[in-house]
Scaffold this active site. Structure first.
Site, PDB file in Angstrom:
ATOM      1  N   GLU A  68       0.830  -1.207   0.000  1.00 41.14           N
ATOM      2  CA  GLU A  68       0.000   0.000   0.000  1.00 41.14           C
ATOM      3  C   GLU A  68       0.864   1.258   0.000  1.00 41.14           C
ATOM      4  O   GLU A  68       1.845   1.354   0.744  1.00 41.14           O
ATOM      5  CB  GLU A  68      -0.917   0.016   1.220  1.00 41.14           C
ATOM      6  CG  GLU A  68      -1.851   1.229   1.237  1.00 41.14           C
ATOM      7  CD  GLU A  68      -2.931   1.103   2.274  1.00 41.14           C
ATOM      8  OE1 GLU A  68      -3.806   0.228   2.082  1.00 41.14           O
ATOM      9  OE2 GLU A  68      -2.893   1.853   3.268  1.00 41.14           O
ATOM     10  N   THR A  94      -3.988   4.835  -1.414  1.00 43.14           N
ATOM     11  CA  THR A  94      -5.020   5.424  -0.567  1.00 43.14           C
ATOM     12  C   THR A  94      -5.406   6.818  -1.052  1.00 43.14           C
ATOM     13  O   THR A  94      -4.770   7.395  -1.925  1.00 43.14           O
ATOM     14  CB  THR A  94      -4.529   5.563   0.881  1.00 43.14           C
ATOM     15  OG1 THR A  94      -3.544   6.596   0.953  1.00 43.14           O
ATOM     16  CG2 THR A  94      -3.943   4.257   1.389  1.00 43.14           C
ATOM     17  N   GLY A 149     -14.607   5.599   4.073  1.00 40.06           N
ATOM     18  CA  GLY A 149     -13.741   6.756   4.267  1.00 40.06           C
ATOM     19  C   GLY A 149     -13.943   7.369   5.635  1.00 40.06           C
ATOM     20  O   GLY A 149     -14.911   7.062   6.351  1.00 40.06           O
ATOM     21  N   ASP A 150     -13.014   8.235   6.015  1.00 42.23           N
ATOM     22  CA  ASP A 150     -13.069   8.866   7.340  1.00 42.23           C
ATOM     23  C   ASP A 150     -14.169   9.915   7.392  1.00 42.23           C
ATOM     24  O   ASP A 150     -14.309  10.734   6.473  1.00 42.23           O
ATOM     25  CB  ASP A 150     -11.730   9.533   7.670  1.00 42.23           C
ATOM     26  CG  ASP A 150     -10.597   8.535   7.748  1.00 42.23           C
ATOM     27  OD1 ASP A 150     -10.859   7.380   8.134  1.00 42.23           O
ATOM     28  OD2 ASP A 150      -9.452   8.920   7.428  1.00 42.23           O
ATOM     29  N   HIS A 162     -13.937  -2.166  14.309  1.00 37.74           N
ATOM     30  CA  HIS A 162     -13.753  -0.768  13.909  1.00 37.74           C
ATOM     31  C   HIS A 162     -13.944   0.134  15.129  1.00 37.74           C
ATOM     32  O   HIS A 162     -14.881  -0.063  15.917  1.00 37.74           O
ATOM     33  CB  HIS A 162     -14.766  -0.408  12.821  1.00 37.74           C
ATOM     34  CG  HIS A 162     -14.496   0.887  12.140  1.00 37.74           C
ATOM     35  ND1 HIS A 162     -14.703   2.105  12.752  1.00 37.74           N
ATOM     36  CD2 HIS A 162     -14.016   1.169  10.902  1.00 37.74           C
ATOM     37  CE1 HIS A 162     -14.375   3.076  11.920  1.00 37.74           C
ATOM     38  NE2 HIS A 162     -13.947   2.539  10.794  1.00 37.74           N
ATOM     39  N   PHE A 176      -0.357   4.720  15.466  1.00 38.24           N
ATOM     40  CA  PHE A 176      -1.154   3.987  14.479  1.00 38.24           C
ATOM     41  C   PHE A 176      -2.161   3.068  15.174  1.00 38.24           C
ATOM     42  O   PHE A 176      -3.335   3.005  14.779  1.00 38.24           O
ATOM     43  CB  PHE A 176      -0.253   3.168  13.563  1.00 38.24           C
ATOM     44  CG  PHE A 176       0.462   3.966  12.516  1.00 38.24           C
ATOM     45  CD1 PHE A 176      -0.202   4.895  11.730  1.00 38.24           C
ATOM     46  CD2 PHE A 176       1.835   3.791  12.310  1.00 38.24           C
ATOM     47  CE1 PHE A 176       0.461   5.627  10.760  1.00 38.24           C
ATOM     48  CE2 PHE A 176       2.493   4.523  11.343  1.00 38.24           C
ATOM     49  CZ  PHE A 176       1.817   5.443  10.569  1.00 38.24           C
ATOM     50  N   HIS A 227      -0.808  -8.064   3.042  1.00 35.28           N
ATOM     51  CA  HIS A 227      -0.909  -6.731   2.447  1.00 35.28           C
ATOM     52  C   HIS A 227      -0.089  -5.793   3.332  1.00 35.28           C
ATOM     53  O   HIS A 227      -0.440  -5.564   4.491  1.00 35.28           O
ATOM     54  CB  HIS A 227      -2.368  -6.288   2.381  1.00 35.28           C
ATOM     55  CG  HIS A 227      -2.578  -4.950   1.749  1.00 35.28           C
ATOM     56  ND1 HIS A 227      -2.359  -4.713   0.407  1.00 35.28           N
ATOM     57  CD2 HIS A 227      -3.001  -3.765   2.282  1.00 35.28           C
ATOM     58  CE1 HIS A 227      -2.647  -3.450   0.135  1.00 35.28           C
ATOM     59  NE2 HIS A 227      -3.023  -2.854   1.256  1.00 35.28           N
TER      60      HIS A 227
END
Length: 285
Positions: free
Chosen positions: A10, A41, A101-102, A145, A212, A262
């Site tokens: 990514e 992204t 999306g955010d 999430h 993160f 990934h």
């Protein structure tokens, strides 16, 4: 017959001239090991949509490797998404990572503003608009999430994306293999059999790793956090410890049936390639 594991990297659209200048070299280094594809992204509310496209073209220009742009629906309209899909189709894109999306910082509801409320709505729209033109990847959250009310609600959201037509999924980063295996058991019980590829982030810094994990709701095991904190002023030792932790994680995942990996590269080739070499990974021609 067992399928060969899929390995992908990514990238994100650079935000500075310096980042733009450094990106082609990083892409070329990562491409040298033959990944199945790169993903690219973009930011909240579609802020980096043009950057996603430009980065996509950079990957194609320097490597010829397939690229899967992220497509978010937060704050967007069906007309805008249709135009973006057409643009990607004309560029030869074969795979899309479909995401909600955010949410904006001032959002007062868990629903995305615009004409799409959930990522499952976006997946449905892509299928209705483009049929099977694109392979659609969606996000999975083994540790739930951070905006979900509870694990069951989050899993139901994932199931709806699969039912809408997702071909595969990429997970949020995690450092606890049991979280992934538990998620896969839940999928098996629910009759979900799409490939769900673990998202892997190399450890290169105590502060960045902690940030993160905090931002995405991932668990950083206490023993790892304490060791990283202790080693934060010894970069060489921290990198070696981080490499051993993530290498062991990847080996455990692959040995127990993960369909690939990934890698979240943060546009830096060296940490990911050190991990790649420690795993002695190869991608079939």
């Amino acid at each position: 017959m067992d399928l060969q594991p899929s390995f992908s990297f990514e990238l994100f659209p650079p935000r500075t001239p310096e980042g733009v200048a450094k990106l082609p070299a990083a892409i070329s280094q990562l491409a040298s090991v033959g990944p199945n594809y790169f993903s690219v992204t973009h930011g909240a509310c579609g802020s980096d949509q043009d950057g996603t496209y430009d980065t996509l073209l950079t990957v194609v220009e320097h490597t010829g490797v397939d690229v899967a742009p992220h497509l978010t629906c937060v704050g967007s309209t069906r007309a805008n998404v249709a135009r973006t899909l057409q643009r990607y189709q004309e560029a030869g894109v074969k795979r899309i990572v479909a995401l909600r999306g955010d949410l904006p910082d001032n959002a007062r509801t868990p629903f995305a503003p615009g004409e799409f409320r959930y990522a499952s709505d976006l997946v449905t729209f892509i299928r209705q608009t483009c049929g099977d033109t694109f392979k659609i990847e969606v996000a999975a959250y083994p540790e739930t999430h951070p905006e979900a009310g509870c694990p069951d609600v989050d899993f139901d959201n994932f199931r709806r994306k699969v039912e809408a037509g997702a071909d595969g999924a990429l997970t949020q980063l995690f450092y606890n293999a049991d979280a992934y295996f538990d998620f896969m058991e839940r999928c098996e019980k629910a009759g979900i059999d799409i490939p769900i590829v673990p998202g892997i982030m190399p450890i290169t810094s105590f502060e960045k790793t902690l940030r993160f994990c905090t931002s995405c709701g991932a668990d950083l095991p206490r023993w790892v956090r304490l060791r990283l904190e202790h080693l934060q002023n010894d970069r060489t030792a921290l990198l070696e410890f981080g490499l051993s932790v993530v290498t062991r994680l990847c080996e455990t995942l692959l040995r127990n049936g993960a369909p690939g990996l990934h890698f979240y590269t943060i546009n830096h080739a060296e940490p990911t390639l050190r991990l790649w070499n420690s795993l002695a990974l190869t991608v079939p021609a």
